[in-house]
Design an enzyme around this catalytic site. Structure first.
Site, PDB file in Angstrom:
ATOM      1  N   CYS A 149     -14.927 -27.499 -21.642  1.00  0.00           N
ATOM      2  CA  CYS A 149     -15.124 -29.028 -21.466  1.00  0.00           C
ATOM      3  C   CYS A 149     -14.125 -29.898 -22.003  1.00  0.00           C
ATOM      4  O   CYS A 149     -13.868 -29.917 -23.379  1.00  0.00           O
ATOM      5  CB  CYS A 149     -16.607 -29.359 -21.995  1.00  0.00           C
ATOM      6  SG  CYS A 149     -17.026 -31.092 -21.727  1.00  0.00           S
TER       7      CYS A 149
ATOM      8  N   CYS B 208     -13.587 -44.523 -23.559  1.00  0.00           N
ATOM      9  CA  CYS B 208     -13.681 -44.745 -22.220  1.00  0.00           C
ATOM     10  C   CYS B 208     -13.911 -46.034 -21.918  1.00  0.00           C
ATOM     11  O   CYS B 208     -14.670 -46.765 -22.505  1.00  0.00           O
ATOM     12  CB  CYS B 208     -15.083 -43.823 -21.885  1.00  0.00           C
ATOM     13  SG  CYS B 208     -15.184 -43.903 -19.875  1.00  0.00           S
TER      14      CYS B 208
ATOM     15  N   CYS C  33     -20.729 -36.060 -25.159  1.00  0.00           N
ATOM     16  CA  CYS C  33     -19.326 -36.467 -25.340  1.00  0.00           C
ATOM     17  C   CYS C  33     -19.257 -37.598 -26.160  1.00  0.00           C
ATOM     18  O   CYS C  33     -20.031 -38.568 -26.196  1.00  0.00           O
ATOM     19  CB  CYS C  33     -18.685 -36.393 -24.016  1.00  0.00           C
ATOM     20  SG  CYS C  33     -19.187 -37.944 -23.403  1.00  0.00           S
TER      21      CYS C  33
ATOM     22  N   GLU D 102     -12.235 -34.692 -28.628  1.00  0.00           N
ATOM     23  CA  GLU D 102     -13.261 -33.565 -28.549  1.00  0.00           C
ATOM     24  C   GLU D 102     -13.013 -32.698 -27.261  1.00  0.00           C
ATOM     25  O   GLU D 102     -12.826 -32.982 -26.446  1.00  0.00           O
ATOM     26  CB  GLU D 102     -14.657 -34.157 -28.417  1.00  0.00           C
ATOM     27  CG  GLU D 102     -15.063 -34.816 -29.583  1.00  0.00           C
ATOM     28  CD  GLU D 102     -16.505 -35.252 -29.360  1.00  0.00           C
ATOM     29  OE1 GLU D 102     -17.032 -36.188 -30.135  1.00  0.00           O
ATOM     30  OE2 GLU D 102     -17.198 -34.971 -28.708  1.00  0.00           O
TER      31      GLU D 102
ATOM     32  N   CYS E 273     -24.053 -43.613 -23.644  1.00  0.00           N
ATOM     33  CA  CYS E 273     -22.962 -42.548 -23.950  1.00  0.00           C
ATOM     34  C   CYS E 273     -22.069 -42.806 -25.249  1.00  0.00           C
ATOM     35  O   CYS E 273     -21.507 -43.915 -25.316  1.00  0.00           O
ATOM     36  CB  CYS E 273     -21.986 -41.960 -22.863  1.00  0.00           C
ATOM     37  SG  CYS E 273     -20.445 -41.312 -23.063  1.00  0.00           S
TER      38      CYS E 273
ATOM     39  N   CYS F 105     -20.755 -46.856 -20.543  1.00  0.00           N
ATOM     40  CA  CYS F 105     -22.143 -46.496 -20.187  1.00  0.00           C
ATOM     41  C   CYS F 105     -22.891 -46.582 -21.477  1.00  0.00           C
ATOM     42  O   CYS F 105     -22.445 -46.098 -22.712  1.00  0.00           O
ATOM     43  CB  CYS F 105     -22.114 -44.733 -19.709  1.00  0.00           C
ATOM     44  SG  CYS F 105     -21.231 -44.615 -18.086  1.00  0.00           S
TER      45      CYS F 105
HETATM   46  N1  SAH Z   1     -16.747 -39.882 -17.375  1.00  0.00           N
HETATM   47  C1  SAH Z   1     -17.340 -38.856 -16.584  1.00  0.00           C
HETATM   48  C2  SAH Z   1     -17.329 -37.516 -17.220  1.00  0.00           C
HETATM   49  C3  SAH Z   1     -17.449 -37.291 -18.716  1.00  0.00           C
HETATM   50  S1  SAH Z   1     -19.195 -37.570 -19.185  1.00  0.00           S
HETATM   51  C4  SAH Z   1     -18.747 -38.991 -16.040  1.00  0.00           C
HETATM   52  O1  SAH Z   1     -19.574 -39.936 -16.585  1.00  0.00           O
HETATM   53  O2  SAH Z   1     -19.191 -38.405 -15.273  1.00  0.00           O
HETATM   54  C5  SAH Z   1     -19.963 -36.319 -18.830  1.00  0.00           C
HETATM   55  C6  SAH Z   1     -21.306 -36.290 -18.513  1.00  0.00           C
HETATM   56  O3  SAH Z   1     -22.053 -36.451 -19.543  1.00  0.00           O
HETATM   57  C7  SAH Z   1     -21.997 -37.209 -17.426  1.00  0.00           C
HETATM   58  O4  SAH Z   1     -22.657 -36.902 -16.530  1.00  0.00           O
HETATM   59  C8  SAH Z   1     -22.538 -38.432 -18.417  1.00  0.00           C
HETATM   60  O5  SAH Z   1     -23.452 -39.076 -18.049  1.00  0.00           O
HETATM   61  C9  SAH Z   1     -23.219 -37.278 -19.502  1.00  0.00           C
HETATM   62  N2  SAH Z   1     -23.406 -38.117 -20.878  1.00  0.00           N
HETATM   63  C10 SAH Z   1     -22.820 -39.144 -21.245  1.00  0.00           C
HETATM   64  N3  SAH Z   1     -23.508 -39.200 -22.476  1.00  0.00           N
HETATM   65  C11 SAH Z   1     -24.858 -38.305 -22.439  1.00  0.00           C
HETATM   66  C12 SAH Z   1     -25.729 -38.092 -23.432  1.00  0.00           C
HETATM   67  N4  SAH Z   1     -25.899 -38.988 -24.550  1.00  0.00           N
HETATM   68  N5  SAH Z   1     -26.523 -37.332 -23.109  1.00  0.00           N
HETATM   69  C13 SAH Z   1     -26.549 -36.892 -21.931  1.00  0.00           C
HETATM   70  N6  SAH Z   1     -25.602 -36.614 -21.260  1.00  0.00           N
HETATM   71  C14 SAH Z   1     -24.594 -37.551 -21.405  1.00  0.00           C
HETATM   72 FE1  SF4 Z   2     -17.302 -42.913 -19.703  1.00  0.00          FE
HETATM   73 FE2  SF4 Z   2     -19.177 -41.748 -21.102  1.00  0.00          FE
HETATM   74 FE3  SF4 Z   2     -19.533 -43.351 -19.034  1.00  0.00          FE
HETATM   75 FE4  SF4 Z   2     -18.599 -40.869 -18.565  1.00  0.00          FE
HETATM   76  S1  SF4 Z   2     -20.623 -41.312 -19.440  1.00  0.00           S
HETATM   77  S2  SF4 Z   2     -18.010 -42.777 -17.705  1.00  0.00           S
HETATM   78  S3  SF4 Z   2     -17.427 -40.909 -20.328  1.00  0.00           S
HETATM   79  S4  SF4 Z   2     -18.799 -43.995 -20.794  1.00  0.00           S
END
Ligand code: SAH
Ligand code: SF4
Length: 372
Positions: free
Chosen positions: A130, A137, A360, A110, A144, A141
């Site tokens: 972006c 990943c 994302c 994406e 996510c 998390c």
């Molecule tokens: N892996 C890196 C960058 C990609 S994620 C990181 O975690 O920072 C980019 C941002 O999107 C991060 O701050 C992450 O916490 C946030 N993010 C991921 N899933 C999300 C969601 N469902 N709602 C809001 N923010 C989200």
């Molecule tokens: Fe990976 Fe999503 Fe966590 Fe960023 S927020 S580190 S993309 S799992």
């Protein structure tokens, strides 16, 4: 029969591994390359100009250079990789565009464009791309969508660069251009360090794409060795750390792989980064209803960040599978107020394109069954 297949497959793999995409060749390397081909150095600039500002899709689109040189490049295994746009969604207000790009069977990712209205003194909108750095990943998390799909592979520098160039091409046709770049798509950029840095060098080099280093933000979940390495690079990018919790117990529930790095370690690493680069780190905090949005948690966060000159960016979460919800607006504002009362600089991220699965990994998850 199976023996022949094995030989073919090995040959094929060898061929692929011997190929080099011109979109990963740095300007200094391009100079060496054209000289090796017996060409004058200005051919390197012609190549770079065409690659970064004219969107060629194949070698024969490089009209600026002689056909004998194009043939020599092909013979030496150089290619121009191109991505297929397999899906595009645009938000109702037209400000957010999300693409699914396919590089090969295993590489479906994406990329998002977010546009903001022009300010009084600017005629062009701010256009932030972006990008993704990995397919899936490894950090997992729980809130996510990318983390929930598991890790598939690291992207190569040329695949990161191509995401930006794809949008640059779309914008160019409207008389606009890419103004900012954030590494906030799928994947953890500092877990794919070398390819991420190579992509940044290509995108910021004045002889290549020429984007300002200060217009770039890398977001990390907190890969501390990568943060320390980044501080030593001579690159003026901004750094954002995804914190999400003021203590280890809560953070580990949200970021299960946080393991070796405590919240204290992350704040110490942010201070080192600031000391070395003079650039303040932003802390990102995805606010999740009933999980990390209470008054108690806000007070704890204010307490640990107070006096740091820290900036917190609250992201009301985009709902994904897993049952996590976004808090009500008044809770978000109350959380922000507690941080501000505690002398911590805090903003709430402007929501962009929630209705087009802008968090994302969501679009890929939604689409993958339909298009594969
Ligand atoms: N892996 C890196 C960058 C990609 S994620 C990181 O975690 O920072 C980019 C941002 O999107 C991060 O701050 C992450 O916490 C946030 N993010 C991921 N899933 C999300 C969601 N469902 N709602 C809001 N923010 C989200
Ligand atoms: Fe990976 Fe999503 Fe966590 Fe960023 S927020 S580190 S993309 S799992």
């Amino acid at each position: 029969m199976s023996c022949i297949r094995v030989i073919f497959s090995e040959e094929y793999n060898k061929k692929i591994s011997n190929m080099t995409d011109l979109y990963r060749v740095l300007p200094e390397e391009m100079d060496d390359l054209v000289i090796k081909l017996g060409q004058p150095r200005y051919r390197a600039d012609q190549l770079l100009q065409a690659l970064y500002h004219e969107s060629p899709k194949k070698m024969s689109d490089l009209h600026q250079i002689p056909s004998a040189m194009r043939d020599a490049l092909v013979k030496d295994g150089y290619t121009i990789g191109s991505e297929d746009e397999v899906h595009r969604v645009v938000s109702e207000d037209g400000h957010t565009t999300k693409l699914l790009l396919k590089f090969d069977e295993k590489t479906l990712i994406e990329t998002v464009l977010m546009q903001y209205s022009p300010t009084q003194d600017k005629t062009h909108p701010r256009s932030t791309v972006c990008v993704s750095t990995q397919v899936g990943c490894p950090m997992g998390c729980v809130f996510c969508a990318t983390g929930q799909m598991g890790f598939e592979k690291n992207l190569k520098a040329e695949e990161i660069v191509s995401q930006v160039l794809h949008f640059a091409n779309i914008l160019r046709q409207r008389g606009e251009h890419v103004t900012n770049l954030v590494f906030m798509g799928m994947g953890e950029p500092l877990a794919n360090y070398d390819e991420t840095i190579r992509a940044i060098k290509l995108l910021t080099h004045p002889r290549a794409f020429g984007l300002g280093q200060r217009s770039i933000t890398i977001s990390t979940v907190g890969v501390i060795p990568g943060m320390d390495r980044l501080a030593d690079e001579n690159i003026q990018v901004k750094l954002a750390i995804s914190l999400h919790a003021p203590n280890d117990e809560l953070r580990k529930k949200l970021v299960p792989t946080a393991g070796p790095h405590s919240v204290g370690d992350l704040i110490a690493a942010a201070k080192r980064y600031f000391k070395k680069t003079g650039r303040r780190v932003t802390f990102e905090y995805a606010l999740i209803d009933g999980i990390n949005d209470s008054t108690k948690v806000a007070l704890e966060l204010a307490y640990i960040l107070k006096g740091n000159g820290a900036h917190v960016n609250l992201i009301p979460m985009n709902p994904t599978a897993g049952g996590f919800k976004r808090p009500e607006r008044k809770r978000v504002l109350a959380f922000q107020q507690i941080l501000r009362n505690g002398d911590v600089n805090c903003t709430v991220r402007v929501e962009k394109g929630a209705e087009i699965s802008a968090a994302c990994g969501q679009l890929r998850t939604d689409m993958i069954e339909k298009i594969r």
